[in-house]
Design a protein around this motif. Sequence first.
Motif, mmCIF file in Angstrom:
data_model
loop_
_atom_site.group_PDB
_atom_site.id
_atom_site.type_symbol
_atom_site.label_atom_id
_atom_site.label_comp_id
_atom_site.label_asym_id
_atom_site.label_seq_id
_atom_site.Cartn_x
_atom_site.Cartn_y
_atom_site.Cartn_z
ATOM 1 N N PHE A 163 -47.272 18.724 20.618
ATOM 2 C CA PHE A 163 -48.697 18.382 20.520
ATOM 3 C C PHE A 163 -49.429 19.637 20.956
ATOM 4 N N ASP A 164 -50.083 20.304 20.053
ATOM 5 C CA ASP A 164 -50.650 21.633 20.330
ATOM 6 C C ASP A 164 -49.570 22.509 20.973
ATOM 7 N N ASP A 165 -49.757 22.897 22.247
ATOM 8 C CA ASP A 165 -48.753 23.770 22.858
ATOM 9 C C ASP A 165 -47.716 22.999 23.664
ATOM 10 N N PHE A 166 -47.907 21.705 23.758
ATOM 11 C CA PHE A 166 -46.991 20.917 24.581
ATOM 12 C C PHE A 166 -45.747 20.500 23.791
ATOM 13 N N ASN A 167 -44.601 20.935 24.264
ATOM 14 C CA ASN A 167 -43.345 20.672 23.574
ATOM 15 C C ASN A 167 -42.782 19.320 24.037
ATOM 16 N N ALA A 168 -42.989 18.271 23.231
ATOM 17 C CA ALA A 168 -42.605 16.922 23.649
ATOM 18 C C ALA A 168 -41.163 16.587 23.295
ATOM 19 N N VAL A 169 -40.638 17.176 22.214
ATOM 20 C CA VAL A 169 -39.242 16.955 21.810
ATOM 21 C C VAL A 169 -38.589 18.322 21.681
ATOM 22 N N LYS A 170 -37.486 18.515 22.434
ATOM 23 C CA LYS A 170 -37.008 19.889 22.623
ATOM 24 C C LYS A 170 -35.655 20.184 21.994
ATOM 25 N N GLY A 171 -35.499 19.861 20.734
ATOM 26 C CA GLY A 171 -34.251 20.237 20.078
ATOM 27 C C GLY A 171 -33.216 19.132 20.162
ATOM 28 N N ILE A 172 -33.348 18.144 19.271
ATOM 29 C CA ILE A 172 -32.438 17.001 19.267
ATOM 30 C C ILE A 172 -31.468 17.136 18.093
ATOM 31 N N ASP A 173 -30.177 16.897 18.348
ATOM 32 C CA ASP A 173 -29.171 16.820 17.282
ATOM 33 C C ASP A 173 -28.531 15.440 17.356
ATOM 34 N N ILE A 193 -39.065 9.423 17.276
ATOM 35 C CA ILE A 193 -38.853 8.594 16.081
ATOM 36 C C ILE A 193 -40.014 8.727 15.101
ATOM 37 N N ARG A 194 -41.187 9.129 15.611
ATOM 38 C CA ARG A 194 -42.303 9.365 14.681
ATOM 39 C C ARG A 194 -42.066 10.612 13.823
ATOM 40 N N CYS A 195 -41.126 11.461 14.255
ATOM 41 C CA CYS A 195 -40.765 12.607 13.412
ATOM 42 C C CYS A 195 -39.823 12.182 12.293
ATOM 43 N N LEU A 196 -39.122 11.061 12.490
ATOM 44 C CA LEU A 196 -38.106 10.670 11.516
ATOM 45 C C LEU A 196 -38.697 10.095 10.236
ATOM 46 N N ASN A 197 -39.978 9.666 10.284
ATOM 47 C CA ASN A 197 -40.596 9.225 9.025
ATOM 48 C C ASN A 197 -41.864 10.022 8.723
ATOM 49 N N ARG A 198 -41.965 11.184 9.290
ATOM 50 C CA ARG A 198 -43.071 12.109 9.031
ATOM 51 C C ARG A 198 -44.437 11.512 9.373
ATOM 52 N N ILE A 199 -44.498 10.738 10.462
ATOM 53 C CA ILE A 199 -45.796 10.235 10.913
ATOM 54 C C ILE A 199 -46.365 11.144 11.994
ATOM 55 N N HIS A 200 -45.479 11.796 12.740
ATOM 56 C CA HIS A 200 -45.954 12.674 13.812
ATOM 57 C C HIS A 200 -46.954 13.704 13.290
ATOM 58 N N GLU A 201 -46.702 14.205 12.091
ATOM 59 C CA GLU A 201 -47.571 15.259 11.560
ATOM 60 C C GLU A 201 -48.994 14.795 11.288
ATOM 61 N N GLU A 202 -49.242 13.478 11.342
ATOM 62 C CA GLU A 202 -50.593 12.975 11.114
ATOM 63 C C GLU A 202 -51.491 13.141 12.342
ATOM 64 N N VAL A 203 -50.890 13.436 13.497
ATOM 65 C CA VAL A 203 -51.681 13.651 14.707
ATOM 66 C C VAL A 203 -52.258 15.064 14.665
ATOM 67 N N ALA A 204 -53.538 15.193 15.017
ATOM 68 C CA ALA A 204 -54.149 16.521 14.991
ATOM 69 C C ALA A 204 -53.439 17.426 15.997
ATOM 70 N N GLY A 205 -53.075 18.610 15.583
ATOM 71 C CA GLY A 205 -52.440 19.568 16.492
ATOM 72 C C GLY A 205 -50.927 19.434 16.564
ATOM 73 N N ALA A 206 -50.352 18.511 15.760
ATOM 74 C CA ALA A 206 -48.904 18.297 15.828
ATOM 75 C C ALA A 206 -48.141 19.394 15.083
ATOM 76 N N LYS A 207 -46.990 19.766 15.637
ATOM 77 C CA LYS A 207 -46.098 20.722 14.967
ATOM 78 C C LYS A 207 -44.672 20.211 15.048
ATOM 79 N N ILE A 208 -43.875 20.596 14.070
ATOM 80 C CA ILE A 208 -42.493 20.131 14.024
ATOM 81 C C ILE A 208 -41.606 21.272 13.544
#
Lengths: 327, 253
Positions: B15-25, B48-63
């Motif tokens: 979320f902007d500069d905050f790294n919420a998920v740090k490299g999951i395999d 899990i919001r990254c798994l269906n591409r919903i995370h990117e809908e949040v302003a400032g989100a990066k993946i």
Amino acid sequence: MVEMVSKDNIENNTSSPLKKRGISYKQQDKIAFMILRGFALAIVLLLGLMIYQLFQASAPAIKEFGFSFIYNDFWNPIEDEFGALPFIYGTLVTSLIAILIAAPVSIAIALFINEYLPKALGNLLGLFVELISAIPSIIFGLWGLYYLAPWVKDSLTPILKSTLGFLPLFSGPSFGIGILTASIILSIMIIPTITSVCREVFKVVPSLQKEAALALGATKFEAIKLAILKPSFSGVMGAVVLGLGRALGETMAVAMVIGNSAEISKSLFGAGATMASVMANEYAEADSEIHLSALCLIGLLLFVVTFFVNFFARSITWKAKMRGKKV
Amino acid sequence: MSDVVLKVNDLKAWFDDFNAVKGIDLEYKRNTINAIIGPSGCGKSTYIRCLNRIHEEVAGAKISGEVLLEGKNIYAPDADPVEVRKHIGMVFQKPNPFPAMSIFDNVVIGPRLWGERNKKNLEEIAYKSLQKAALWDEVKDKLHQEGTSLSGGQQQRLCLARTLATNPPIILMDEPTSALDPIAAAKVEDLMMELKDEYTVIVVTHNMQQAARVADYTSFFVLGELIEHGLSSDIFTNPKNQKTEDYITGRFG
Ligand SMILES: Nc1ncnc2c1ncn2[C@@H]1O[C@H](COP(=O)(O)OP(=O)(O)OP(=O)(O)O)[C@@H](O)[C@H]1O
Ligand SMILES: [Mg+2]
């Protein structure tokens, strides 16, 4: 220790923290409150006074023409015969067309800014749109007169005539200035109002439902329709009515491009006049008392109508916002 | 068809500069239930919001990283998020029925969006989905009331029904039973077990018993990192990591 505090000492103790020299804090607050209340009351009284005085000024016309003032379609200052229908007609038609043009455009701009542009760019464009509303009316009028009117005459009219010419609305010659040109100017002038209120309304719609729609496999536009447009319908209506309120009362720009003739023209290419424009045009030259009074009566009617339209619009948008906050 | 339906490679989210998920395999096998557990704020929802591409809908989100759905990266430049979301359904943490829309319309909105117009089919879909979500009996007489008029727990099941109605092969659930009473929660757990025959389920939960009961596999997250992953039976009886043990025994979190 107790004996050392003399009676004299207590009575002269002006430095006690609970007792201030001069006006007490409590009194200060009271005075501030009275001053503020005074200003607030003054503005309400002023409104009442204006209505009363406008009413007084239009009393002769009310006495003379009664209700026929509203439906009589002649306006003849030479014979001192006055009916306001041509101006009521002009006001309604220009405002209605302005709304028909401005509402979809404004909704589209608001959605584009809020949902498609990155935040910084969106705010910049939003600011730009709002600056349009800061342009003085007379500048719109001049622009309308020198650029829009010739364009309507030479470019828009031929297109409308060749496609919709069979309608009486688009019959007859166009001289550039007229009802259509006035409506277009009006639509440009109210776009900022409708756009910024729509943006506010869209902003309070929670993003949860938009995500829900996307997660169900909706396209971005479907999600916007479903989760933003649909729940904010009443708020958007409020924005549109607010724009209508502005269009009804707009004076200067309209007076400059509408052609100023007290007739009811079926064709949008024809000249006309609105309630506001006739007041601006004739007030300085009105020499009979009844003419002046008739103009004041038009003013009173316009005042009442715009007052209620605005009131109505604000109550809708307010309700919509409250609902948005609750969800 | 390979056994692995979803494979996550070095997934990171910001979320902007905050790294919420740090490299999951991680890998998810077909027809399994997979639980994600971990302390509040550790990035389970974000993951899990990254798994269906919903995370990117949040302003400032990066993946960054890869999510392979049947071997194809859903973040590839030519991947269509709409297509992805049709394959991977989601029930959100906060109930989010559509306002100003009836219960019935809420349930069948997905099929409608995808072009189903036949009224009979829609009615059948609504019935089946509400049945599965353990909500039918409560709403069968008021299908035309607004969805938002339901209680919080009912809304949660309504959203579950709405997702089931679109029949996605993979279903993501973010705390689907957190607002439910034990009976309704048990019904939803039963549902998950049933779903397993046809679907792959990834479920975030704060309820250890639930994870131990229904999930085949469990992943334990702390501060955006995967601490431990394995068969639920192993994780809950014989955790390898001290942090996992502390968490499931309630000493940490
Ligand atoms: N919209 C947002 N903007 C900025 N930071 C966010 C946002 N949403 C979540 N975060 C942060 O990202 C981190 C992970 O949040 P997330 O919602 O994924 O946690 P979670 O594990 O699902 O927690 P919970 O169990 O409470 O639901 C948290 O530190 C949170 O503060
Ligand atoms: Mg969460």
